[in-house]
Design a protein around this motif. Structure first.
Motif, short mmCIF file in Angstrom:
data_model
loop_
_atom_site.label_atom_id
_atom_site.label_comp_id
_atom_site.label_asym_id
_atom_site.label_seq_id
_atom_site.Cartn_x
_atom_site.Cartn_y
_atom_site.Cartn_z
N MET A 1 0.86 -1.21 0.00
CA MET A 1 0.00 0.00 0.00
C MET A 1 0.89 1.25 0.00
SD MET A 1 -3.02 1.18 -0.20
CE MET A 1 -3.77 2.75 0.06
N VAL A 2 0.33 2.33 -0.40
CA VAL A 2 1.09 3.58 -0.49
C VAL A 2 1.34 4.14 0.91
CG1 VAL A 2 0.28 4.21 -2.77
CG2 VAL A 2 -1.09 4.81 -0.78
N ASP A 3 2.29 5.04 0.97
CA ASP A 3 2.63 5.65 2.25
C ASP A 3 1.68 6.84 2.51
OD1 ASP A 3 3.70 6.98 4.37
OD2 ASP A 3 5.79 6.73 3.73
N LEU A 4 0.66 6.58 3.29
CA LEU A 4 -0.37 7.60 3.49
C LEU A 4 0.15 8.81 4.25
CD1 LEU A 4 -3.40 5.25 4.28
CD2 LEU A 4 -3.00 6.54 2.17
N LYS A 5 1.10 8.54 5.17
CA LYS A 5 1.66 9.66 5.93
C LYS A 5 2.39 10.63 5.02
CE LYS A 5 2.25 8.30 10.64
NZ LYS A 5 3.11 7.84 11.71
N GLN A 6 3.14 10.02 4.11
CA GLN A 6 3.92 10.85 3.19
C GLN A 6 2.98 11.64 2.25
OE1 GLN A 6 5.28 9.22 -0.25
NE2 GLN A 6 6.03 11.26 -0.72
N LEU A 7 1.92 10.96 1.79
CA LEU A 7 0.97 11.66 0.90
C LEU A 7 0.27 12.79 1.64
CD1 LEU A 7 -0.56 8.60 -0.99
CD2 LEU A 7 0.93 10.38 -1.95
N ALA A 8 -0.06 12.55 2.90
CA ALA A 8 -0.75 13.58 3.69
C ALA A 8 0.15 14.79 3.88
CB ALA A 8 -1.18 13.02 5.04
N ARG B 1 -7.12 14.44 8.92
CA ARG B 1 -6.29 14.46 10.13
C ARG B 1 -7.14 14.72 11.37
NH1 ARG B 1 -0.81 14.34 9.59
NH2 ARG B 1 0.00 15.22 7.66
N VAL B 2 -6.70 14.11 12.45
CA VAL B 2 -7.37 14.36 13.73
C VAL B 2 -6.99 15.76 14.21
CG1 VAL B 2 -7.48 13.66 16.16
CG2 VAL B 2 -7.35 11.93 14.34
N LEU B 3 -8.02 16.52 14.57
CA LEU B 3 -7.75 17.81 15.20
C LEU B 3 -7.68 17.62 16.71
CD1 LEU B 3 -10.11 20.10 13.06
CD2 LEU B 3 -7.63 19.85 12.85
N TYR B 4 -8.77 17.09 17.25
CA TYR B 4 -8.82 16.87 18.70
C TYR B 4 -9.68 15.66 19.02
CZ TYR B 4 -8.47 21.86 17.82
OH TYR B 4 -8.14 23.07 17.29
N VAL C 1 -4.17 5.37 10.75
CA VAL C 1 -2.92 5.05 10.07
C VAL C 1 -1.80 4.97 11.11
CG1 VAL C 1 -1.26 5.82 8.31
CG2 VAL C 1 -3.70 6.27 8.00
N GLU C 2 -1.30 3.76 11.30
CA GLU C 2 -0.18 3.51 12.22
C GLU C 2 -0.40 4.07 13.62
OE1 GLU C 2 3.56 4.77 10.47
OE2 GLU C 2 2.82 4.20 8.49
N VAL C 3 -1.56 3.77 14.20
CA VAL C 3 -1.79 4.17 15.59
C VAL C 3 -2.13 2.91 16.37
CG1 VAL C 3 -3.06 5.67 17.18
CG2 VAL C 3 -2.74 6.37 14.81
N HIS D 1 -3.60 14.87 18.14
CA HIS D 1 -3.54 15.91 17.11
C HIS D 1 -2.63 15.45 15.97
CE1 HIS D 1 -4.12 19.99 15.74
NE2 HIS D 1 -2.82 20.11 15.53
N ASN D 2 -3.12 15.55 14.73
CA ASN D 2 -2.36 15.21 13.52
C ASN D 2 -2.30 13.73 13.18
OD1 ASN D 2 -1.82 17.68 12.52
ND2 ASN D 2 0.18 17.90 13.54
N ASP D 3 -2.84 12.85 13.99
CA ASP D 3 -2.94 11.44 13.57
C ASP D 3 -3.83 11.38 12.33
OD1 ASP D 3 -1.35 10.32 15.48
OD2 ASP D 3 -2.99 9.77 16.84
N LEU D 4 -3.58 10.35 11.51
CA LEU D 4 -4.34 10.27 10.25
C LEU D 4 -5.46 9.24 10.33
CD1 LEU D 4 -1.50 10.37 7.57
CD2 LEU D 4 -3.30 12.08 7.93
N ILE D 5 -6.55 9.59 9.66
CA ILE D 5 -7.71 8.70 9.56
C ILE D 5 -8.06 8.54 8.08
CG2 ILE D 5 -10.23 8.77 9.89
CD1 ILE D 5 -9.82 9.24 12.73
N VAL D 6 -8.38 7.31 7.70
CA VAL D 6 -8.81 7.06 6.31
C VAL D 6 -10.27 6.64 6.31
CG1 VAL D 6 -8.30 5.81 4.18
CG2 VAL D 6 -6.58 5.95 5.96
#
Ligand code: LLP
Length: 404
Positions: free
Chosen positions: A1-8, A275-278, A312-314, A345-350
């Motif tokens: 799979m693609v690197d979602l963190k890098q794309l974000a 991205r997660v804000l809070y 993503v990676e949590v 804060h800043n964690d990624l959600i798909v």
């Protein structure tokens, strides 16, 4: 799979990602299913009308099913051959009909007698003969969400079989109408084959009787779109079985099959990255607030539609949370009671399966700019629509602003 963190971090969030390889595999699977006959896949561009997406399908030989002259122009711009474009819709304005005639597209799909007379008059004025199809409403319950059910008399779409007959007889005798097609589309996200089989049988019988009784020679049998996909745990229709049902209905008739899939081709190619804000807790309720909102992805708010939500990676123990956006509406959510680990804060959600009716239903509500769109193909990512800017949003109003 693609690197979602890098794309974000490269494209920022919220962001739509589309897997072009998946779209191609879906197209090829469906095309193959109809290989026993002449067929045209006319991609329903309303599902995802990004020019690069339409162009991706056009390069595979796809046509386009359009529901406004804007969509027709998009399809032309994206390289779809004009002889593969169908213009449907329950209400088309005079200017739209005129332009469609000027562009000389494959056919205009009529949805009422009144519309037929309007088109005939316009074609006469322009000295043209309009290729048409007629949308039959077979009064069949497609067993889907009421908002995306279209094949019942209580829905606004198409005309009854008896009215269709009358229209074909009129069109066949007209100097300005050429009835080349017949159409039905009973609903979207269909997971049951029986209603499609019934509708195809009824409409195929109509084609036979039109030929035998009144000498109308129909060439295109347009079965609409509607093939469902897996969002959660649905059992979708097998394209091979779908095709077989249509082939059986058409036995003994020499017709080109047209189908208009939207969701089937694009839904599961799409990923909405936010991205997660809070995080916050209101009493016993846990909320995860993200930077995407209902204006970017409306399906959960509008249809209570389910979309799978993943982090993503949590790591961490999962507990239920409502995933919500910043828009000032209680209906602004992507998922309810979603099992999620603690988020920062800043964690990624798909949000998954968002390639159909995602971006195309986005709005600027709350003066939020629409997200960027990125294509993923052969291990590469490429921007196919840039994120809007505030300046673009106000550009059409600014010149009228007084006394500042
Ligand atoms: N052809 C006609 C005439 C249609 O009205 C539609 C969809 C299609 C083809 C493509 O249907 P599909 O293969 O995508 O099911 N916004 C809703 C879906 C509305 C569908 C409208 N017509 C949603 O997000 O579920």
């Amino acid at each position: 799979m693609v690197d979602l963190k890098q794309l974000a971090s490269k494209y920022k969030t919220p962001l739509y990602l589309y897997d072009f390889t998946h779209m191609q595999a879906q197209y090829e699977q469906l095309k193959q299913a109809f290989s026993a006959r002449k067929s045209l896949i006319a991609y329903a561009v309303k599902a995802n009308s990004n020019l690069s997406v339409i162009n991706h399908f056009a390069k595979m030989g796809s046509g386009a099913d359009c529901v406004s002259i804007g969509e027709v122009k998009r399809a032309l711009k994206a390289g779809v051959s004009k002889y593969k474009i169908i213009f449907s819709g329950v209400g088309k304005a005079d200017e739209e009909l005129e332009e469609a005639l000027k562009e000389d597209i494959l056919m205009i799909n009529l949805e009422s007698e009144a519309e037929m007379h309007r088109l005939e008059a316009i074609a006469q004025k322009m000295g043209k003969k309009a290729r048409i199809s007629i949308r039959v409403n077979p009064n069949i319950d497609p067993q889907t969400h009421p908002y995306i059910s279209t094949g019942l008399h209580e829905n606004k779409f198409g005309v009854e079989i008896d009215v269709a007959k009358k229209m074909y007889i009129h069109a066949n005798a007209s100097d300005h109408l050429d009835p080349v097609g017949i159409h039905f589309h009973i609903g979207s996200q269909l997971t049951e084959l029986a209603p499609i089989k019934e509708a195809a049988g009824l409409v195929a019988d109509l084609v036979r009787s039109l030929k035998a009784a009144v000498g109308v020679e129909i060439k295109f049998f347009d079965i609409g779109g509607g093939l469902g996909v897996i969002y959660k745990d649905e059992t979708p229709i097998d394209p091979a079985k779908y095709a077989q049902v249509i082939l059986d209905a058409l036995e003994g008739q020499d017709l080109t099959i047209v189908c208009e899939p939207g969701r089937f081709l694009t839904a599961n190619a799409g990923y909405f990255l936010t991205r997660v804000l809070y995080e916050k807790q209101n009493g016993s309720k846990r909320f995860v607030i993200v930077d995407g909102a209902m204006n970017d992805l409306l399906r959960p708010s509008l249809y209570n539609a389910y979309h799978k939500i993943e982090t993503v990676e949590v790591e961490g123990e999962k507990t239920p949370a409502n995933v919500v956006g910043p828009v000032c509406e209680s209906g602004d959510f992507f998922g309810k009671e979603v099992e999620l680990p603690p988020l920062e804060h800043n964690d990624l959600i798909v949000v998954r399966s968002t390639g159909a009716y995602g971006f195309t239903m986005a709005s600027n509500y709350n003066t939020r700019v629409k997200p960027a769109e990125v294509a993923l193909e052969n291990g590469k990512d490429r921007l196919i629509r840039k994120r809007e800017t505030f300046e673009e949003l106000i550009a059409d109003e600014e010149e009228f602003l007084q006394n500042v």
